[in-house]
Design a protein around this motif. Structure first.
Motif, short mmCIF file in Angstrom:
data_model
loop_
_atom_site.label_atom_id
_atom_site.label_comp_id
_atom_site.label_asym_id
_atom_site.label_seq_id
_atom_site.Cartn_x
_atom_site.Cartn_y
_atom_site.Cartn_z
N LEU A 27 0.85 -1.20 0.00
CA LEU A 27 0.00 0.00 0.00
C LEU A 27 0.88 1.24 0.00
N SER A 75 -4.01 1.52 -3.20
CA SER A 75 -3.48 0.22 -3.61
C SER A 75 -3.89 -0.03 -5.05
N LEU A 81 -1.66 0.64 8.99
CA LEU A 81 -0.55 0.40 8.06
C LEU A 81 0.44 -0.59 8.64
N ASP A 122 4.42 -0.96 4.25
CA ASP A 122 3.70 0.05 3.46
C ASP A 122 4.53 1.32 3.33
#
Ligand code: GUN
Ligand code: ZN
Length: 443
Positions: free
Chosen positions: A2, A29, A46, A50
């Motif tokens: 992400l 994403s 998160l 990420d």
């Protein structure tokens, strides 16, 4: 993996309300927005893998949409002194004839798409030239530069210079070939529009041929000019005496409807407005162009009352700058007595424009599930903007952007989570990859 973008997030929403997260975060994403909110709330979701891109106090807003712009007129901006029909004959048609040369077409296309991104425009509805090869080159350029486009080959079969006239059947065949090649490319980042230039340079056969093609290829568009100038209206009356009005010419060709976009649309009577509204047609309002060519004033109140979807177009080169910031400001300035609120201006430039092209389920606002088309704005990059603008309340921030914004404050432009422009890198790019203006003059 992400990517989380941190910044001061502002966006309209489909529900009509605006969102503002002063210390916000947007999680993306595969080009889609997964989550959006306060950094404090999002942070915990998160993981260590990420990526976080911190835009600190800078604004993150939806990418701007230019609903009407001519790639082929980039090098012809600022040619003053005449109104529409003379301007086309004196300056614009000669500029478009040059697109038979492929190297010219390549240079202009590259310049155009980079400038769009530099101005914070993530989707443009682009008019091209009658040359099939040059239009194909424009699509290749959009594909490689990463912009979102709705574009097609210009169609003209009558009342045009010889070099810009393509017989009806040949023009329809060429535009269909391009549609087959490009419509839906890169997972629908590139969409096709059938673009008869305007009624005076198209036979009824060509207009209705374009309408048939739109029906044949789902998700394609019609994009043309309508009722921009009084002399143009007289010409249409002379060429199509059997039709009640300019709108009626397009109606009898089958051109009205959903996914039909009409630029300008200044001189309309109540029946015309009703026809546009009932058919689900949309309008690209081009205030900077209407100022420049002294075309007239868009009847914004009557159009809004009819609930016709409206967005803004720069209409370069009749609009002299490729800037939707400028179009927002001019949309207010051109109305002699009416104010348009900053929120409404931004709506026309983002979600309203997305609605006009029936892409509001995908773009136009920063909301869960939509594509991550956004721009990063740092108002302090423009010296005349107060340093503390972003500390002000939402309406004042938007007002500052509408009246003072331009490409100087755009620090990055993203389409589907991919960065297609970064101001910091632009200068190096200019020296190496970007063509020089002197080179352009030689072509
Ligand atoms: N009407 C037909 N062609 C054009 C054009 O290129 N620009 C503008 N502003 N109006 C037009
Ligand atoms: Zn135009």
């Amino acid at each position: 993996m992400l990517t989380c973008y941190r910044g001061h997030i502002i966006s309209p929403t489909s529900a009509g309300k605006w969102i503002e997260f002063r210390q916000g975060a947007m999680v993306v994403s595969e080009g889609k927005i997964l989550d959006i909110g306060d950094w404090q709330d999002i942070q915990s979701s998160l993981s260590a893998n990420d990526k976080v891109i911190d835009y600190d106090k800078n604004l993150i807003v939806p990418g701007l949409i230019d609903l009407h712009v001519h790639l082929v007129q980039m090098a012809a901006a600022g040619k003053w002194g005449v109104t529409l029909l003379d301007w086309l004959n004196d300056y614009i048609f000669p500029a478009e004839i040059k697109f038979k040369k492929h190297d010219h077409a390549k240079r202009l296309a590259k310049w155009f798409f980079l400038e769009l991104a530099k101005n914070g425009t993530t989707l443009a509805c682009v008019l091209n030239t009658i040359h099939q090869e040059a239009t194909d080159i424009a699509f290749e350029s959009a594909q490689s530069m990463g912009n979102r486009v709705i574009m097609g080959q210009n169609l003209m079969d009558v009342n045009s210079p010889d070099e810009l006239t393509v017989p009806c059947n040949e023009a329809l065949k060429q535009t269909e070939e391009l549609c087959k090649k490009w419509h839906g490319a890169d997972n629908n980042r590139i969409l096709y529009a059938f673009t008869p230039r305007f009624a005076p340079t198209c036979s009824m056969q060509l207009l209705s041929g374009a309408a048939d093609l739109k029906l044949k290829y789902p998700g394609t568009y019609i994009h043309t000019h309508l009722a921009e100038n009084l002399a143009e209206l007289e010409l249409v009356k002379k060429i199509f005496p059997q039709n009640r009005s300019y709108v009626d010419v397009y109606k009898s060709a089958g051109l009205l409807g959903k996914n039909s976009l009409f630029a300008h649309s200044i001189y309309l009577d109540e029946k015309d407005i009703l026809e546009l509204s009932q058919s689900g047609s949309a309008i690209a309002h081009c205030p900077s162009s209407n100022f420049f060519l002294k075309s007239g004033v868009f009847p914004i109140e009557r159009i809004n009352k009819a609930n016709i979807a409206v967005g803004l177009g720069s209409d370069v080169a009749a609009g002299v700058e490729l800037s939707i910031f400028k179009a927002m400001k001019d949309a207010v300035y051109i109305q002699p007595s009416q104010w348009i609120s900053p929120k409404e201006c931004f709506y026309f430039a983002t979600l309203g424009a997305a609605r006009a092209v029936n892409l509001d389920h995908l773009i136009g606002s920063l909301e869960h599930g939509k594509d991550a088309d956004f721009i990063v704005l740092d108002p302090a990059l423009k010296s005349s903007i107060t340093d503390d603008l972003l500390d002000h309340q939402l309406d004042d921030i938007l007002s500052g952007l509408v009246y003072l914004g331009d490409d100087r404050i755009v620090s990055a432009t993203y389409v589907r989570g991919k960065c297609i422009y970064e101001q910091e890198k632009f200068e190096t790019l200019q020296k190496t990859d970007y063509f020089s203006k002197a080179e352009l003059r030689r072509h």
